[in-house]
Design a protein around this motif. Structure first.
Motif, PDB file in Angstrom:
ATOM      1  N   LYS A 329     -36.712 -32.422-112.016  1.00  0.00           N
ATOM      2  CA  LYS A 329     -37.151 -32.214-110.680  1.00  0.00           C
ATOM      3  C   LYS A 329     -37.188 -30.683-110.482  1.00  0.00           C
ATOM      4  CE  LYS A 329     -36.026 -34.577-106.939  1.00  0.00           C
ATOM      5  NZ  LYS A 329     -35.449 -35.267-105.937  1.00  0.00           N
ATOM      6  N   GLN A 330     -36.093 -29.867-111.031  1.00  0.00           N
ATOM      7  CA  GLN A 330     -35.946 -28.683-110.812  1.00  0.00           C
ATOM      8  C   GLN A 330     -37.104 -27.790-111.545  1.00  0.00           C
ATOM      9  OE1 GLN A 330     -31.959 -28.597-112.876  1.00  0.00           O
ATOM     10  NE2 GLN A 330     -32.821 -26.817-114.015  1.00  0.00           N
ATOM     11  N   HIS A 331     -37.310 -28.328-112.847  1.00  0.00           N
ATOM     12  CA  HIS A 331     -38.558 -27.729-113.521  1.00  0.00           C
ATOM     13  C   HIS A 331     -39.808 -27.913-112.509  1.00  0.00           C
ATOM     14  CE1 HIS A 331     -35.652 -27.175-116.585  1.00  0.00           C
ATOM     15  NE2 HIS A 331     -35.798 -28.411-116.915  1.00  0.00           N
ATOM     16  N   LEU A 332     -40.171 -29.227-112.244  1.00  0.00           N
ATOM     17  CA  LEU A 332     -41.301 -29.474-111.436  1.00  0.00           C
ATOM     18  C   LEU A 332     -41.430 -28.707-110.280  1.00  0.00           C
ATOM     19  CD1 LEU A 332     -43.902 -31.131-110.906  1.00  0.00           C
ATOM     20  CD2 LEU A 332     -42.590 -32.937-109.830  1.00  0.00           C
ATOM     21  N   THR A 333     -40.394 -28.520-109.437  1.00  0.00           N
ATOM     22  CA  THR A 333     -40.185 -27.802-108.135  1.00  0.00           C
ATOM     23  C   THR A 333     -40.712 -26.201-108.363  1.00  0.00           C
ATOM     24  OG1 THR A 333     -38.533 -28.904-107.007  1.00  0.00           O
ATOM     25  CG2 THR A 333     -38.958 -26.766-106.293  1.00  0.00           C
ATOM     26  N   CYS A 334     -40.161 -25.771-109.763  1.00  0.00           N
ATOM     27  CA  CYS A 334     -40.483 -24.601-110.152  1.00  0.00           C
ATOM     28  C   CYS A 334     -42.036 -24.103-110.209  1.00  0.00           C
ATOM     29  CB  CYS A 334     -39.707 -23.913-111.226  1.00  0.00           C
ATOM     30  SG  CYS A 334     -39.950 -22.147-111.855  1.00  0.00           S
ATOM     31  N   VAL A 335     -42.634 -25.294-111.178  1.00  0.00           N
ATOM     32  CA  VAL A 335     -43.935 -24.994-111.527  1.00  0.00           C
ATOM     33  C   VAL A 335     -44.826 -25.176-109.997  1.00  0.00           C
ATOM     34  CG1 VAL A 335     -45.702 -26.355-112.580  1.00  0.00           C
ATOM     35  CG2 VAL A 335     -43.889 -25.860-113.720  1.00  0.00           C
ATOM     36  N   LEU A 336     -44.328 -26.170-109.366  1.00  0.00           N
ATOM     37  CA  LEU A 336     -45.030 -26.482-108.031  1.00  0.00           C
ATOM     38  C   LEU A 336     -45.366 -25.282-107.239  1.00  0.00           C
ATOM     39  CD1 LEU A 336     -44.517 -30.413-107.394  1.00  0.00           C
ATOM     40  CD2 LEU A 336     -46.614 -29.293-108.587  1.00  0.00           C
ATOM     41  N   ASN A 337     -44.158 -24.674-106.879  1.00  0.00           N
ATOM     42  CA  ASN A 337     -43.886 -23.516-106.247  1.00  0.00           C
ATOM     43  C   ASN A 337     -44.954 -22.556-106.695  1.00  0.00           C
ATOM     44  OD1 ASN A 337     -42.038 -24.705-104.432  1.00  0.00           O
ATOM     45  ND2 ASN A 337     -40.225 -23.766-105.413  1.00  0.00           N
ATOM     46  N   TYR A 338     -44.891 -22.285-107.785  1.00  0.00           N
ATOM     47  CA  TYR A 338     -45.958 -21.144-108.410  1.00  0.00           C
ATOM     48  C   TYR A 338     -47.346 -21.422-108.062  1.00  0.00           C
ATOM     49  CZ  TYR A 338     -48.587 -18.402-111.849  1.00  0.00           C
ATOM     50  OH  TYR A 338     -49.197 -17.596-112.481  1.00  0.00           O
ATOM     51  N   LEU A 339     -47.799 -22.727-108.411  1.00  0.00           N
ATOM     52  CA  LEU A 339     -49.370 -23.080-108.417  1.00  0.00           C
ATOM     53  C   LEU A 339     -49.688 -23.237-106.746  1.00  0.00           C
ATOM     54  CD1 LEU A 339     -49.368 -25.949-110.942  1.00  0.00           C
ATOM     55  CD2 LEU A 339     -50.119 -23.936-110.857  1.00  0.00           C
ATOM     56  N   SER A 340     -48.502 -23.464-105.743  1.00  0.00           N
ATOM     57  CA  SER A 340     -48.927 -23.566-104.492  1.00  0.00           C
ATOM     58  C   SER A 340     -49.380 -22.142-103.926  1.00  0.00           C
ATOM     59  CB  SER A 340     -47.729 -23.925-103.656  1.00  0.00           C
ATOM     60  OG  SER A 340     -46.813 -22.883-103.660  1.00  0.00           O
ATOM     61  N   THR A 341     -49.160 -20.996-104.739  1.00  0.00           N
ATOM     62  CA  THR A 341     -49.828 -19.875-104.201  1.00  0.00           C
ATOM     63  C   THR A 341     -51.198 -19.444-104.442  1.00  0.00           C
ATOM     64  OG1 THR A 341     -49.140 -18.685-106.513  1.00  0.00           O
ATOM     65  CG2 THR A 341     -47.337 -18.740-104.718  1.00  0.00           C
ATOM     66  N   PHE A 342     -51.976 -20.448-105.216  1.00  0.00           N
ATOM     67  CA  PHE A 342     -53.377 -20.153-105.593  1.00  0.00           C
ATOM     68  C   PHE A 342     -53.836 -20.894-104.478  1.00  0.00           C
ATOM     69  CE2 PHE A 342     -51.231 -19.658-109.560  1.00  0.00           C
ATOM     70  CZ  PHE A 342     -52.115 -18.580-110.269  1.00  0.00           C
ATOM     71  N   LYS A 343     -55.033 -20.382-103.897  1.00  0.00           N
ATOM     72  CA  LYS A 343     -55.494 -20.720-102.435  1.00  0.00           C
ATOM     73  C   LYS A 343     -56.732 -21.615-102.833  1.00  0.00           C
ATOM     74  CE  LYS A 343     -57.525 -16.234-102.123  1.00  0.00           C
ATOM     75  NZ  LYS A 343     -57.510 -14.985-101.675  1.00  0.00           N
ATOM     76  N   ASN A 344     -57.124 -21.428-104.012  1.00  0.00           N
ATOM     77  CA  ASN A 344     -58.367 -22.425-104.318  1.00  0.00           C
ATOM     78  C   ASN A 344     -58.247 -23.494-105.443  1.00  0.00           C
ATOM     79  OD1 ASN A 344     -58.163 -20.563-106.517  1.00  0.00           O
ATOM     80  ND2 ASN A 344     -60.533 -20.344-106.762  1.00  0.00           N
ATOM     81  N   LEU A 345     -56.827 -23.886-105.549  1.00  0.00           N
ATOM     82  CA  LEU A 345     -56.407 -24.891-106.327  1.00  0.00           C
ATOM     83  C   LEU A 345     -56.065 -26.045-105.890  1.00  0.00           C
ATOM     84  CD1 LEU A 345     -55.826 -25.868-109.447  1.00  0.00           C
ATOM     85  CD2 LEU A 345     -53.565 -24.743-109.099  1.00  0.00           C
ATOM     86  N   GLN A 346     -56.432 -27.275-106.323  1.00  0.00           N
ATOM     87  CA  GLN A 346     -55.911 -28.674-105.792  1.00  0.00           C
ATOM     88  C   GLN A 346     -55.478 -29.366-107.008  1.00  0.00           C
ATOM     89  OE1 GLN A 346     -55.413 -29.327-102.646  1.00  0.00           O
ATOM     90  NE2 GLN A 346     -56.481 -27.722-101.751  1.00  0.00           N
ATOM     91  N   LEU A 347     -54.192 -30.039-106.949  1.00  0.00           N
ATOM     92  CA  LEU A 347     -53.553 -30.921-107.907  1.00  0.00           C
ATOM     93  C   LEU A 347     -54.150 -32.393-107.488  1.00  0.00           C
ATOM     94  CD1 LEU A 347     -50.268 -29.073-108.630  1.00  0.00           C
ATOM     95  CD2 LEU A 347     -52.546 -28.653-109.424  1.00  0.00           C
ATOM     96  N   MET A 348     -54.203 -33.110-108.435  1.00  0.00           N
ATOM     97  CA  MET A 348     -54.524 -34.521-108.445  1.00  0.00           C
ATOM     98  C   MET A 348     -54.115 -35.328-109.548  1.00  0.00           C
ATOM     99  SD  MET A 348     -58.419 -34.415-108.430  1.00  0.00           S
ATOM    100  CE  MET A 348     -59.610 -34.139-109.932  1.00  0.00           C
ATOM    101  N   GLY A 349     -54.016 -36.766-109.424  1.00  0.00           N
ATOM    102  CA  GLY A 349     -53.836 -37.508-110.662  1.00  0.00           C
ATOM    103  C   GLY A 349     -52.461 -37.650-111.194  1.00  0.00           C
ATOM    104  N   ARG A 350     -52.282 -38.353-111.978  1.00  0.00           N
ATOM    105  CA  ARG A 350     -50.766 -38.680-112.526  1.00  0.00           C
ATOM    106  C   ARG A 350     -50.198 -37.564-113.280  1.00  0.00           C
ATOM    107  NH1 ARG A 350     -49.666 -44.044-116.164  1.00  0.00           N
ATOM    108  NH2 ARG A 350     -49.438 -45.153-113.995  1.00  0.00           N
ATOM    109  N   ASN A 351     -50.911 -37.076-114.141  1.00  0.00           N
ATOM    110  CA  ASN A 351     -50.291 -35.703-114.905  1.00  0.00           C
ATOM    111  C   ASN A 351     -50.722 -34.487-114.022  1.00  0.00           C
ATOM    112  OD1 ASN A 351     -49.457 -37.170-117.037  1.00  0.00           O
ATOM    113  ND2 ASN A 351     -51.127 -36.911-118.379  1.00  0.00           N
ATOM    114  N   GLY A 352     -51.599 -34.313-113.304  1.00  0.00           N
ATOM    115  CA  GLY A 352     -51.953 -33.132-112.329  1.00  0.00           C
ATOM    116  C   GLY A 352     -50.695 -32.839-111.188  1.00  0.00           C
ATOM    117  N   MET A 353     -50.018 -34.170-111.032  1.00  0.00           N
ATOM    118  CA  MET A 353     -49.063 -34.083-110.171  1.00  0.00           C
ATOM    119  C   MET A 353     -47.851 -34.174-110.576  1.00  0.00           C
ATOM    120  SD  MET A 353     -51.042 -36.058-107.056  1.00  0.00           S
ATOM    121  CE  MET A 353     -50.131 -35.528-105.681  1.00  0.00           C
TER     122      MET A 353
END
Length: 394
Positions: A329-353
């Protein structure tokens, strides 16, 4: 129809009282009930692991019978090292009291039955690949957009919190820059593993994000598909193998999903699932040895004689399941926080999320990603840009 194989007995799922009593005996059932009562009186107060979560709802006895062995086969780590998040996501709203209630009265109370007890589902007559072929036809035929198959993403360029280009190469090609192809993009919808996504960033992501991405792990899946010279092997769609004496984790009977997926009416198509990590010997075992392993193990659990299996083939998926270890969870939170800064990126799917969702939920996440892009376009009140390449990478 689903059953659990445990101590040379097949238990129907959802549970049926008579079947459970025949398989476990009255004494074992009594100990399981006593274990459940004990944990209800003295529950585990700080729930961290899958083992804690399940034990609190079913008692330690039923946890060891119906959860421990299979779960550790799937994930390759002890149940007390698996995050409780996985259990709460997969079997939420379920407990021994509900299992007993639905075992006795389930036929009359179907409206609000927990999802884990569902015994009816829809399945395409020619397999789930039918869905993906329909999507491909919509993209290529109806809209004239090329579909790039057998490609891998090797670079994701970005600037000012927006992805500007994606570089790919054919799977298997190494080193040759002439094999690279670059696509300029407006939006990116990504279902690739988060670890791979982060490591493809150019400029490279901050060091803590890279370290967090590398810490995310995945469980690999080897599927051994066998042809059996029998028209009927078992009534099941799925068999869950809760036995340590064999490595096989699950058996799928494709005949019972749809007879249209079988090459001959006198044959049965069985799909055997083996869970592993890519650095384990099983992953690199030659195909013919895996086919022989599958044949031996089917015979050992009493399902099929090895001589009744004339042929088979093997498929490997390196990143089949995102692992919910104790630190994920702590690793995932760090990654998702970084990726959320990209305004034209959407994550989807089992591995994508990095979420172990069922197929239908993963598909819905793709629909949500598309909706998010359309909403951005609507808010901007601009038509889609025509200067970029339109392509789907898979």
């Amino acid at each position: 129809f689903t059953r659990i194989y445990y101590k040379k007995h097949f238990f129907t799922y959802p549970l049926a009282v008579g079947n459970v009593l025949r398989g476990l005996s009255l004494w074992e059932c009594a100990k399981s009930i006593a274990s459940y009562i004990k944990i209800r009186l003295f529950p585990i107060k700080e729930v961290y692991s899958f083992q804690d979560w399940v034990t609190n709802r079913f008692g330690s006895r039923l946890f060891s019978i119906f959860f421990k062995t299979y779960t550790e086969k799937v994930w390759g780590i002890p149940c007390n090292k698996i995050s409780a998040d996985w259990a709460s996501q997969r079997i939420k709203g379920f407990s021994l009291s509900k299992a007993i209630f639905y075992a006795f009265f389930g036929r009359w109370f179907t409206k609000n039955k927990p999802r884990t007890l569902s015994d009816v589902f829809y399945y395409p007559s020619l397999g789930s690949g039918t869905l993906w072929q329909k999507v491909a036809d919509e993209i290529v035929v109806k809209h004239g957009v090329p579909l790039a198959l057998q490609t891998e993403v090797v670079g994701i360029e970005h600037k000012d919190h927006a992805i500007t280009a994606v570089s790919t190469r054919m799977v298997g090609s190494i080193g040759a820059t002439s094999m690279l192809k670059q696509y300029w993009v407006d939006y990116v919808l990504s279902s690739m593993p988060l670890r791979q996504l982060i490591l493809s960033m150019d400029p490279i992501a901050p060091a803590p994000v890279v370290a967090a991405a590398k810490a995310l792990s995945y469980r690999a899946l080897i599927t051994v598909n066998l042809i059996v010279n029998k028209a009927h092997v078992c009534p099941d769609h799925w068999l869950y193998i809760h036995e340590k004496e064999v490595r096989i984790g699950r058996v799928g009977n494709m005949n019972n999903f749809s007879l249209k997926m079988v090459d001959a009416v006198t044959h049965t198509a069985l799909s055997l699932e083996y869970f592993t990590f890519t650095n384990e010997p099983l992953w690199s075992t030659p195909d013919h040895e895996l086919v022989e392993l599958g044949k031996r193990e089917l015979e050992r659990i009493g399902l099929v004689n090895a001589v009744a299996v004339p042929d088979g083939m093997v498929m490997r998926t390196a990143e089949a399941y995102p692992v919910y270890d104790s630190d994920y969870k702590q690793h995932l939170t760090c990654v998702l926080n970084y990726l959320s800064t990209f305004k034209n990126l959407q994550l989807m799917g089992r591995n994508g999320m990095h979420r172990y969702n069922n197929m239908d939920i993963a598909m819905l996440s793709a629909m949500d990603a598309v909706d998010a892009v359309l909403e951005l376009e609507l808010v901007a009140k601009l038509p889609p840009h025509k200067s970029v390449d339109s392509v789907f990478l898979t």
